[in-house]
Design an enzyme around this catalytic site. Structure first.
Site, short mmCIF file in Angstrom:
data_model
loop_
_atom_site.label_atom_id
_atom_site.label_comp_id
_atom_site.label_asym_id
_atom_site.label_seq_id
_atom_site.Cartn_x
_atom_site.Cartn_y
_atom_site.Cartn_z
CG HIS A 122 -1.91 0.97 1.42
ND1 HIS A 122 -1.67 2.27 1.81
CD2 HIS A 122 -3.25 0.87 1.24
CE1 HIS A 122 -2.83 2.92 1.86
NE2 HIS A 122 -3.79 2.10 1.53
CG ASP A 199 0.58 -2.54 6.16
OD1 ASP A 199 -0.40 -2.69 6.93
OD2 ASP A 199 0.54 -1.83 5.14
CD GLN A 202 -6.92 -4.52 4.09
OE1 GLN A 202 -7.88 -5.24 4.37
NE2 GLN A 202 -7.07 -3.24 3.80
CE LYS A 225 -7.19 -0.13 6.45
NZ LYS A 225 -7.98 0.28 5.29
CB CYS A 363 -3.65 3.29 -1.56
SG CYS A 363 -4.82 4.58 -1.23
N1 PLP Z 1 -1.75 -0.85 4.59
C1 PLP Z 1 -2.69 -1.56 3.98
C2 PLP Z 1 -2.34 -2.93 3.46
C3 PLP Z 1 -3.97 -1.05 3.82
O1 PLP Z 1 -4.91 -1.77 3.20
C4 PLP Z 1 -4.26 0.25 4.32
C5 PLP Z 1 -5.59 0.86 4.12
O2 PLP Z 1 -6.35 0.49 3.27
C6 PLP Z 1 -3.25 0.95 4.97
C7 PLP Z 1 -2.01 0.38 5.09
C8 PLP Z 1 -3.48 2.31 5.53
O3 PLP Z 1 -4.36 2.28 6.61
P1 PLP Z 1 -4.88 3.62 7.28
O4 PLP Z 1 -5.43 4.45 6.17
O5 PLP Z 1 -5.92 3.15 8.24
O6 PLP Z 1 -3.72 4.26 7.95
#
Ligand code: PLP
Length: 404
Positions: A122, A199, A202, A225, A363
């Site tokens: 992401h 990370d 998900q 999430k 993203c």
């Molecule tokens: N990393 C992954 C794999 C994601 O899917 C997301 C959000 O969709 C994020 C990071 C970023 O999360 P946040 O916007 O809650 O900081």
């Protein structure tokens, strides 16, 4: 067994209609809906406890502090960290990664050093490292994947050098659904003397995560999430590393003493938590974690796997269907394209039929470049979704397909 009918009554939004159609909410990868206990916790705390934490001698402040700090213990237990001092409250995964890129980068990285990420990250696990690269002259190395959407572990191993300072990879891809073998990847990093950040945006909502079992050095996720409120997230870090890292931001809470000559920083985890924290949000996040724990993460994972398998089989019956991401191990995310229908058109028309999906690059533009596509339609499931809702989506996609 999960009692879906009962669970759905805990989520009032699921019984609303959009455009006169029953809402089918398949955008859980972006954010999940909130059970009553989470929303009520927010109202209750504002109505009956609200006071700033850590600083007050008075009753309310102490009660708010107790709630806030017991939420830290709930998070610790949920991911099986060793100590509450290893749980840092942030605004979300993005801030957790930025915190680490800033502090770790400051302490451990210099010109010519290397950081390993993967092709399926992401943007929030790419851009902070690029910003560090610009600041410090660090180089990013990228783990490639095969056409099924699985990282190439041999290539990963070959990216290490004596300059490698950190590995930062996603546990579950928000586009492909791939569950990466992070335990193995962390072990590889450790064999090269390199720490790893995972990370978990998900993964934490969908599979049982045990940071000690994974031996993760850092682990990031977002409250919103996992059925909690927006604006609260977690950075887990092993004490041995956090102790060595400089603070991320300066201000109140993160200090022990301040004079104009010298400031002594606070102990862990407060060193990384400048300013008033979202203590209302942390209490609500703890409620969300208690809620999913009561259902059981194993039951949730099993049910969501059943939903995803069912959806994959049903989607495959649609003419011109192309599923993007066919990894052996997948979470509850399915990206797809139908014929040459633009994802935006598909998403907009599905919306009119009551089906909320996400469309676009999610993203993850470098991943889109690797796949040679502009974007996908993405359906992502939660434990409150049903096979009937999947049937509704399949029927709706058929309708849209026939319109083109
Ligand atoms: N990393 C992954 C794999 C994601 O899917 C997301 C959000 O969709 C994020 C990071 C970023 O999360 P946040 O916007 O809650 O900081």
């Amino acid at each position: 067994m999960i009692d879906i009918a009962k669970i759905r009554t805990d989520f009032p939004i699921l019984s609303r209609q959009v455009y006169g159609k029953p809402l089918v909410y398949f955008d859980n990868g972006a954010t999940t809906q909130k059970p009553r206990c989470v929303v009520e916790s927010i109202a209750d705390e504002y109505y009956s406890v609200n006071a700033n934490v850590h600083r007050g001698v008075h009753f309310l402040s102490q009660q708010a502090t107790e709630l806030h700090e017991s939420s830290r213990e709930t998070v610790r237990r949920f991911i099986n960290a060793r100590s509450i001092t290893e749980i840092i409250f942030t605004r979300g995964t993005t801030e957790s990664i930025n915190l680490l890129a800033s502090s770790f980068g400051e302490a451990f990285c210099s010109e010519g050093d290397e950081i390993i990420i993967s092709v399926m990250e992401h943007h929030s696990n790419i851009v902070p490292w690029q910003m560090l690269a610009a600041r410090k002259g660090v180089t990013l190395k990228v783990i490639p994947m095969n056409d099924k959407g699985e990282l190439l572990l041999d290539e990963y191993e070959s990216l290490f050098s004596e300059k490698t300072k950190l590995v930062s990879v996603t546990h579950v891809s928000n586009v492909l659904g791939t569950i990466n073998p992070v335990k193995e990847m962390i072990a590889t990093a450790h064999a090269h003397g390199v720490p790893a950040l995972i990370d978990g945006a998900q993964s934490v909502p969908h599979i049982q995560v045990d940071v000690q079992d994974l031996d993760a050095d850092f682990y990031a996720f977002s409250g919103h999430k996992i059925y909690g409120p927006t604006g609260v997230g977690i950075l887990y870090g092993k004490g041995q590393y956090l102790d060595q890292l400089p603070p991320y931001q300066g201000g109140g809470e993160m200090i022990q003493t301040v004079s104009f000559e010298k400031t002594v920083f606070n102990e862990l985890p407060f060193k990384f938590e400048a300013g008033t924290p979202d203590y209302i949000g942390t209490t609500a996040l703890a409620k969300a974690l208690d809620y999913v724990s009561a259902i059981g993460m194993e039951s949730i994972a099993a049910y969501e796997h059943e939903l995803t398998t069912y959806a994959t089989e049903r989607l495959r019956t649609i003419e011109g269907m192309r599923i993007i991401g066919e990894a052996e191990r997948k979470g509850s995310v399915i990206s797809f394209l139908v014929q040459d229908i633009h994802p935006f058109d598909m998403g907009t028309l599905l919306d009119r039929l009551g089906i909320a999906v996400r469309t676009g690059h999610h993203c993850a533009q470098p991943l889109m470049i690797r796949l040679g596509i502009e974007g996908t339609v993405r359906a992502s499931f939660a434990f409150y979704n049903t096979k009937e809702e999947i049937d509704s989506m399949v029927t709706a996609i058929e309708r849209v397909r026939k319109m083109f």
